[in-house]
Scaffold this active site. Structure first.
Site, PDB file in Angstrom:
ATOM      1  N   GLU A 147       3.854  22.317   8.274  1.00  0.00           N
ATOM      2  CA  GLU A 147       4.442  23.010   7.121  1.00  0.00           C
ATOM      3  C   GLU A 147       4.989  24.387   7.485  1.00  0.00           C
ATOM      4  O   GLU A 147       5.915  24.868   6.850  1.00  0.00           O
ATOM      5  CB  GLU A 147       3.415  23.133   5.987  1.00  0.00           C
ATOM      6  CG  GLU A 147       3.085  21.806   5.295  1.00  0.00           C
ATOM      7  CD  GLU A 147       1.954  21.036   5.944  1.00  0.00           C
ATOM      8  OE1 GLU A 147       1.539  21.397   7.077  1.00  0.00           O
ATOM      9  OE2 GLU A 147       1.462  20.070   5.331  1.00  0.00           O
TER      10      GLU A 147
ATOM     11  N   LYS B  88      -0.661  17.392  -9.785  1.00  0.00           N
ATOM     12  CA  LYS B  88      -0.169  16.027  -9.622  1.00  0.00           C
ATOM     13  C   LYS B  88       0.050  15.325 -10.963  1.00  0.00           C
ATOM     14  O   LYS B  88       1.056  14.643 -11.155  1.00  0.00           O
ATOM     15  CB  LYS B  88      -1.170  15.234  -8.768  1.00  0.00           C
ATOM     16  CG  LYS B  88      -0.644  13.878  -8.356  1.00  0.00           C
ATOM     17  CD  LYS B  88      -1.564  13.186  -7.357  1.00  0.00           C
ATOM     18  CE  LYS B  88      -0.926  11.897  -6.863  1.00  0.00           C
ATOM     19  NZ  LYS B  88      -1.783  11.202  -5.890  1.00  0.00           N
TER      20      LYS B  88
END
Lengths: 164, 576
Positions: free
Chosen positions: B50, B162
């Site tokens: 990342e 989420k």
């Protein structure tokens, strides 16, 4: 020197942490910080008491203004303002002498006894921080069980207005 | 149109005109990844770490001027972006980083891959959001782009749980957004602009000092016009290189810790300083007590908090560098005759005498490859027209000193945070933004190993970056400081057990070339460039103990600049 900064900020989660985080990240002092919603529930008003040189205070106000959540800001101590603190203090008051003396002091400082047990008085008092300090000094001989101060709430005098 | 939160995210990016998103999938981001799978408008670049995603997006943003976009999952996905966020934040680079978060109901439960994203990233972003309601996603993403791109740019994080990406809502992406708490000022104050022009016209020993803000504001045209019209000596910080063309006759090269002798001496002795989008960083000013003692300073910056932070300023101008300079030119129009030319000519004579010291001169060697020579050759062969990214350390300084940038947004490096590992992933972003241009990553044997995994990404997306590894088998800058300030105790600044970079590149599917003879440097660079569609890793074995000069040691003033040791008599003469 002690300075009082008042600000309006978006009343959103994390906004307080942004302000507090700024002070620690940049090494500024916070003496007190109070925050609560305003008449507009989407806005919170904060009063910060800090210390520093003129240059540091200028940086603090600029850095605070830079925070995306800060809507408006004013350094109250640059002009005439009213600063008030709320004090809650619990003292030992089990004998008649203690109770009488406490009543007398409370009335001199225009406070109020708001809770009584057989061993304690809890007193509420508001005023300029100097007055709160003076009251606590006057309680020198009394056993202070708990002291709670709100920190300063500030508002500008007259036409000095901080609104969104 | 009713869409899931994940589809809303992707549609927002599409409507924002996002070309590339750099990312790495994981549990909390899977709904969004599913939405990415079903479309082609936004191209996803799968990195290998990342941190690489953030640097790649950052490099893309620096080169193109468009915001860099990143998508990662919760927890470690987020913590791995922190270095990249801080890098972008320090250099004011616009990025929008979307992070998956554990489902709303689990937040605060120490759930699997949970981290307080808003808390962890707060000190190293311009702003961040946690979106708790699917109906707020579009508006929040619009705000994120607006905040990232406007005012003093910076990275913005949007954290989305989420479950919020699974819920559905009507999709509407606003064209514009208004925020009562965020209204950056762009136009400079008229009175201040007039005052600044008066000050410039009255200057006897003026200097123009520009920084990264000039690049970000795309102020190169009015800046160069101002420099030419006034004919004043001009210098730039590491971050500002390219805003004034390096070949401009008024340009003295970079200033600061490893800046040229003439630039630093001119800063010290000037009487009027015009600072354009620069923030008086400690690497530029040296000891503040000795900083430009006689200067009356004009400072243009879009961020009011940059003005007067380190140095007292006489004329503060808050505003966008481009618009302020344009306004200054209007006020200046027809008045340049009143510049005190005899005084400025005298000043130039002094500056020329400093220039004659030739502070960037270096010794050549038959056997050892001098790193400066490598950069000089690279500059000559590419006509100074390549995009150059770098990591951090000696090679970065040599690149800044010997690659002379004619255009802005060509020099891509981590100036503020000084992030080793930045160069290679940043080059990926640049190459994606400019697929037909030459992108060179100048790096060192220590730096390159910090984000080496991205060689794999380069193969997957066929990014023909040319890596020039100045391999001195040291963390060169650390070693240099240890040589100067720690009596040559080289504590852990060596690079032992280095990989064979040629074989390593080959194992990643690229081409590797090793160079250990000065005669071969030119040929190797030419060969690498001729291999148009391939990533080429040139491992150049350089003089292990070469130092970067000139140098202003930390805590010293500009006038205490140190030249290459054998040349210090020149400096002593100057100071006498």
């Amino acid at each position: 020197m002690k300075r009082v900064i008042s600000l309006l900020l978006e009343h959103e989660p994390g906004a307080l942490a942004r302000v507090a985080g700024l002070f620690t990240a940049r090494g500024y002092n916070i003496e007190s910080l109070t925050v609560a919603p305003t008449e507009d529930p989407s806005l919170a008003r904060m009063t910060i008491v800090t210390t520093g040189t003129d240059a540091i205070i200028e940086q603090i106000t600029k850095q605070l203004n830079k925070l995306v959540d800060v809507v408006k800001l004013r350094s109250l101590s640059d002009g005439r303002y009213l600063g008030r603190e709320l004090l809650l203090v619990k003292v030992e008051a089990s004998t008649a002498d203690q109770r009488n003396e406490m009543q007398r002091l409370v009335s001199i400082f225009r406070g109020r006894v708001i809770d009584v047990t057989d061993a304690t008085y809890t007193i509420e008092m508001t005023g300029h921080s100097d007055k709160v300090d003076a009251f606590l000094l006057a309680l020198n001989d009394v056993e202070l069980i708990e002291v709670v101060r709100s920190g300063i709430l500030g508002i500008g005098r007259g036409k000095k207005i901080l609104r969104a | 149109m009713i869409l899931s939160g994940a589809d809303i995210v992707v549609n927002c990016l599409k409507d924002e005109g996002v070309e590339y998103i750099f990312g790495y999938p994981g549990g909390a981001a899977l709904h969004i990844y599913d939405a990415i799978y079903n479309q082609e408008a936004v191209k996803h670049i799968l990195v290998r770490h990342e941190q690489g995603a953030t640097h790649a997006a950052d490099g893309y943003a620096r080169a193109t001027g468009k915001p860099g976009v990143v998508l990662v999952t919760s927890g470690p996905g987020v913590t791995n972006t922190v270095t990249g966020l801080a890098t972008a934040n320090m250099d004011s680079i616009p990025m929008v980083v979307i992070t998956g978060q554990v489902p709303s109901g689990l937040i605060g439960d120490d759930a699997f891959q949970e981290v307080d994203t808003v808390g962890v990233t707060r000190p190293c972003v311009k702003h961040n959001f946690l979106v708790k309601d699917v109906k707020k996603i579009a508006e929040t993403i619009k705000k994120a782009f607006y905040i990232a791109m406007s005012g003093r740019p910076g990275p913005v994080v949007v954290d989305i749980p989420k479950d919020v990406t699974a819920e559905k809502a009507e999709y509407f992406y606003p064209d514009k957004i208004q925020m009562r708490s965020y209204q950056p000022r762009t136009r400079g104050h008229n009175k201040m602009i007039k005052k600044s022009v008066e000050l410039l016209l009255g200057a006897k020993k003026p200097i123009i000092y520009t920084g990264g803000g000039a690049i970000l504001a795309e102020a190169e045209a009015p800046l160069t016009e101002l420099v030419d019209k006034c004919g004043f000596p001009s210098t730039s910080t590491l971050m500002g290189l390219g805003a004034i063309p390096a070949t401009n006759r008024n340009f003295l090269g970079m200033l600061g810790m490893h800046g040229t002798y003439e630039a630093n001496m001119a800063m010290y002795h000037c009487d009027v300083m015009l600072a354009v989008g620069a923030r008086f960083d400690d690497r530029v000013t040296g000891d503040l007590d000795k900083f430009a003692p006689n200067a009356r300073i004009i400072h243009i910056d879009i961020d009011p908090s940059s003005i007067g932070k380190n140095v007292a300023v006489e004329v503060p101008i808050v505003g966008d560098c481009k618009s302020v300079l344009e306004d200054m030119l209007k006020v200046l129009d027809g008045k340049t005759d009143s510049i005190d030319r005899p005084a400025v000519d005298d000043w130039w004579k002094t500056v020329e005498s400093w220039k004659a010291v030739d502070s960037l001169q270096y010794d050549m060697d038959d056997k050892l490859i001098k790193p400066q020579y490598v950069i000089q050759k690279l500059f000559e062969i590419t006509n100074g027209d390549a995009f150059v990214t770098s990591d951090v350390g000696q090679h970065q300084m040599w690149a800044a000193q010997y690659y002379h940038f004619e255009k802005p947004r060509r020099w891509i490096n981590s100036g503020g945070l000084g992030t080793m590992g930045f160069g290679l992933p940043a080059a990926m972003g640049v190459q994606l933004g400019f697929p037909d241009d030459l992108v060179v990553c100048i790096t060192g044997d220590a730096s390159i190993q910090m984000c080496l995994q991205e060689l794999s990404t380069c193969l997957q997306y066929n990014l023909p970056i040319k890596i020039v590894n100045l391999n001195n088998q040291y963390m060169g800058m650390v070693r240099q400081w240890q040589e100067f300030f720690y009596d040559r105790r080289y504590s852990h600044s060596y690079m032992d057990a280095l990989p064979d970079f040629v074989k390593l590149s080959e194992s990643y599917g690229h081409i590797g070339i090793r160079v250990d003879d000065p005669k071969d440097v030119e040929g190797a660079i030419q060969e690498a460039i001729s291999l148009k569609n391939r990533l080429v890793f040139i491992d150049v074995m350089t003089d292990p103990e070469e130092n970067v000069y000139p140098m202003i040691a930390a805590g010293k003033g500009h006038n205490e600049i140190q030249l290459k040791p054998c040349r210090n008599e020149v400096e002593n003469r100057e100071l006498a």
